[in-house]
Design a protein around this motif. Structure first.
Motif, PDB file in Angstrom:
ATOM      1  N   SER A  45      45.527  32.255  37.936  1.00 36.72           N
ATOM      2  CA  SER A  45      44.152  32.543  38.372  1.00 36.72           C
ATOM      3  C   SER A  45      43.869  34.041  38.373  1.00 36.72           C
ATOM      4  O   SER A  45      44.768  34.868  38.523  1.00 36.72           O
ATOM      5  CB  SER A  45      43.884  31.971  39.764  1.00 36.72           C
ATOM      6  OG  SER A  45      44.497  32.776  40.764  1.00 36.72           O
ATOM      7  N   GLN A  47      42.405  35.615  40.745  1.00 37.11           N
ATOM      8  CA  GLN A  47      42.721  36.125  42.079  1.00 37.11           C
ATOM      9  C   GLN A  47      44.203  36.482  42.193  1.00 37.11           C
ATOM     10  O   GLN A  47      44.549  37.547  42.705  1.00 37.11           O
ATOM     11  CB  GLN A  47      42.333  35.113  43.168  1.00 37.11           C
ATOM     12  CG  GLN A  47      40.845  34.912  43.324  1.00 37.11           C
ATOM     13  CD  GLN A  47      40.268  33.843  42.396  1.00 37.11           C
ATOM     14  OE1 GLN A  47      40.917  33.370  41.461  1.00 37.11           O
ATOM     15  NE2 GLN A  47      39.021  33.457  42.646  1.00 37.11           N
ATOM     16  N   GLU A  48      45.076  35.594  41.726  1.00 31.55           N
ATOM     17  CA  GLU A  48      46.521  35.857  41.790  1.00 31.55           C
ATOM     18  C   GLU A  48      46.894  37.080  40.970  1.00 31.55           C
ATOM     19  O   GLU A  48      47.679  37.933  41.415  1.00 31.55           O
ATOM     20  CB  GLU A  48      47.304  34.645  41.278  1.00 31.55           C
ATOM     21  CG  GLU A  48      47.238  33.434  42.172  1.00 31.55           C
ATOM     22  CD  GLU A  48      47.729  32.174  41.475  1.00 31.55           C
ATOM     23  OE1 GLU A  48      48.565  31.490  42.097  1.00 31.55           O
ATOM     24  OE2 GLU A  48      47.306  31.884  40.344  1.00 31.55           O
ATOM     25  N   THR A  50      44.881  39.550  39.984  1.00 28.92           N
ATOM     26  CA  THR A  50      44.271  40.746  40.565  1.00 28.92           C
ATOM     27  C   THR A  50      45.112  41.224  41.738  1.00 28.92           C
ATOM     28  O   THR A  50      45.402  42.422  41.879  1.00 28.92           O
ATOM     29  CB  THR A  50      42.822  40.467  41.012  1.00 28.92           C
ATOM     30  OG1 THR A  50      42.048  40.103  39.871  1.00 28.92           O
ATOM     31  CG2 THR A  50      42.207  41.670  41.708  1.00 28.92           C
ATOM     32  N   ARG A  51      45.517  40.304  42.601  1.00 28.84           N
ATOM     33  CA  ARG A  51      46.354  40.642  43.758  1.00 28.84           C
ATOM     34  C   ARG A  51      47.635  41.336  43.321  1.00 28.84           C
ATOM     35  O   ARG A  51      48.012  42.382  43.851  1.00 28.84           O
ATOM     36  CB  ARG A  51      46.690  39.372  44.553  1.00 28.84           C
ATOM     37  CG  ARG A  51      47.494  39.610  45.817  1.00 28.84           C
ATOM     38  CD  ARG A  51      47.759  38.303  46.585  1.00 28.84           C
ATOM     39  NE  ARG A  51      46.550  37.514  46.747  1.00 28.84           N
ATOM     40  CZ  ARG A  51      46.347  36.300  46.195  1.00 28.84           C
ATOM     41  NH1 ARG A  51      47.292  35.731  45.471  1.00 28.84           N
ATOM     42  NH2 ARG A  51      45.215  35.660  46.392  1.00 28.84           N
ATOM     43  N   ASP A  83      35.225  36.253  34.830  1.00 24.77           N
ATOM     44  CA  ASP A  83      36.175  36.340  35.944  1.00 24.77           C
ATOM     45  C   ASP A  83      35.797  37.415  36.958  1.00 24.77           C
ATOM     46  O   ASP A  83      36.480  37.588  37.963  1.00 24.77           O
ATOM     47  CB  ASP A  83      37.590  36.637  35.419  1.00 24.77           C
ATOM     48  CG  ASP A  83      38.284  35.410  34.875  1.00 24.77           C
ATOM     49  OD1 ASP A  83      37.902  34.280  35.243  1.00 24.77           O
ATOM     50  OD2 ASP A  83      39.237  35.575  34.081  1.00 24.77           O
ATOM     51  N   GLY A  86      35.586  36.325  40.704  1.00 23.40           N
ATOM     52  CA  GLY A  86      36.914  36.026  41.252  1.00 23.40           C
ATOM     53  C   GLY A  86      37.738  37.282  41.470  1.00 23.40           C
ATOM     54  O   GLY A  86      38.457  37.401  42.469  1.00 23.40           O
ATOM     55  N   MET A  87      37.632  38.229  40.546  1.00 21.15           N
ATOM     56  CA  MET A  87      38.318  39.505  40.703  1.00 21.15           C
ATOM     57  C   MET A  87      37.764  40.214  41.935  1.00 21.15           C
ATOM     58  O   MET A  87      38.515  40.725  42.770  1.00 21.15           O
ATOM     59  CB  MET A  87      38.142  40.361  39.449  1.00 21.15           C
ATOM     60  CG  MET A  87      38.782  41.743  39.519  1.00 21.15           C
ATOM     61  SD  MET A  87      37.817  43.021  40.359  1.00 21.15           S
ATOM     62  CE  MET A  87      36.356  43.104  39.348  1.00 21.15           C
ATOM     63  N   GLU A  89      36.404  38.967  44.553  1.00 20.64           N
ATOM     64  CA  GLU A  89      36.827  38.262  45.764  1.00 20.64           C
ATOM     65  C   GLU A  89      38.147  38.837  46.286  1.00 20.64           C
ATOM     66  O   GLU A  89      38.294  39.126  47.479  1.00 20.64           O
ATOM     67  CB  GLU A  89      36.972  36.773  45.439  1.00 20.64           C
ATOM     68  CG  GLU A  89      37.472  35.916  46.565  1.00 20.64           C
ATOM     69  CD  GLU A  89      37.704  34.486  46.102  1.00 20.64           C
ATOM     70  OE1 GLU A  89      38.751  33.929  46.476  1.00 20.64           O
ATOM     71  OE2 GLU A  89      36.860  33.940  45.360  1.00 20.64           O
ATOM     72  N   GLU A  90      39.121  39.011  45.393  1.00 22.22           N
ATOM     73  CA  GLU A  90      40.420  39.556  45.798  1.00 22.22           C
ATOM     74  C   GLU A  90      40.339  41.061  46.023  1.00 22.22           C
ATOM     75  O   GLU A  90      40.891  41.589  46.987  1.00 22.22           O
ATOM     76  CB  GLU A  90      41.492  39.241  44.749  1.00 22.22           C
ATOM     77  CG  GLU A  90      42.872  39.743  45.114  1.00 22.22           C
ATOM     78  CD  GLU A  90      43.417  39.165  46.412  1.00 22.22           C
ATOM     79  OE1 GLU A  90      44.162  39.894  47.107  1.00 22.22           O
ATOM     80  OE2 GLU A  90      43.138  38.002  46.747  1.00 22.22           O
ATOM     81  N   TYR A  91      39.634  41.765  45.158  1.00 20.03           N
ATOM     82  CA  TYR A  91      39.511  43.221  45.239  1.00 20.03           C
ATOM     83  C   TYR A  91      38.953  43.649  46.597  1.00 20.03           C
ATOM     84  O   TYR A  91      39.417  44.626  47.192  1.00 20.03           O
ATOM     85  CB  TYR A  91      38.601  43.712  44.109  1.00 20.03           C
ATOM     86  CG  TYR A  91      38.444  45.204  44.011  1.00 20.03           C
ATOM     87  CD1 TYR A  91      39.298  45.957  43.217  1.00 20.03           C
ATOM     88  CD2 TYR A  91      37.435  45.869  44.701  1.00 20.03           C
ATOM     89  CE1 TYR A  91      39.150  47.338  43.110  1.00 20.03           C
ATOM     90  CE2 TYR A  91      37.283  47.246  44.605  1.00 20.03           C
ATOM     91  CZ  TYR A  91      38.143  47.968  43.814  1.00 20.03           C
ATOM     92  OH  TYR A  91      37.993  49.329  43.711  1.00 20.03           O
ATOM     93  N   ARG A  93      39.383  42.454  49.424  1.00 15.30           N
ATOM     94  CA  ARG A  93      40.406  42.409  50.479  1.00 15.30           C
ATOM     95  C   ARG A  93      41.215  43.709  50.516  1.00 15.30           C
ATOM     96  O   ARG A  93      41.775  44.069  51.545  1.00 15.30           O
ATOM     97  CB  ARG A  93      41.343  41.223  50.252  1.00 15.30           C
ATOM     98  CG  ARG A  93      40.677  39.891  50.453  1.00 15.30           C
ATOM     99  CD  ARG A  93      41.685  38.747  50.301  1.00 15.30           C
ATOM    100  NE  ARG A  93      41.032  37.492  50.585  1.00 15.30           N
ATOM    101  CZ  ARG A  93      40.759  36.569  49.671  1.00 15.30           C
ATOM    102  NH1 ARG A  93      41.113  36.746  48.415  1.00 15.30           N
ATOM    103  NH2 ARG A  93      40.154  35.459  50.014  1.00 15.30           N
TER     104      ARG A  93
END
Length: 125
Positions: A45, A47-48, A50-51, A83, A86-87, A89-91, A93
């Motif tokens: 994903s 998110q994974e 990007t994290r 994407d 979704g990027m 969303e994680e960014y 954080r």
């Protein structure tokens, strides 16, 4: 003066430096969502990946004596522009308040399974 920064705790290549420190700046190369311990992508994903890419950048910054609080600019390259949410969303954080300047663009290189590459510039001087 130019100092190459390298750590085995983040993915690297003989073709580029993980980061270069020049004056008070640290320029972190575009890093992808590969876990250095396993040599594999963190997951399928955005998110994974990007994290993991952000964690890799953070690790390289630490090797140079910096932290994410020192980051002044981030560049995000996405394989698929769809994407972007979704990027983000994680960014969000990682930079919840007073985020650095940022740009996003389409990644031109084709790397199997890779969805995102993230680079940073930090000022630690």
């Amino acid at each position: 003066m130019r100092e190459v920064i390298s750590t085995s705790d983040a993915p690297g290549s003989a073709l580029f430096s993980q980061a270069v420190k020049a004056g008070g700046f640290v320029f972190v190369s575009g890093l992808v969502g590969v876990d250095a311990a396993t040599g594999t992508l963190a997951g399928p994903s955005i998110q994974e990946q990007t994290r993991q890419a952000l964690a890799n950048c953070e690790t390289v910054l630490a090797a140079a004596g910096g932290t994410l609080d020192d980051v002044v600019e981030v560049g995000v390259l996405l394989v698929d522009p769809d994407d972007f949410p979704g990027m983000n969303e994680e960014y969000a954080r990682w930079f919840p308040e007073t985020p650095p300047a940022r740009y996003a663009a389409k990644l031109g290189a084709v790397l199997p399974g890779v969805l995102v590459s993230i680079r940073m510039t930090a000022f630690i001087g």
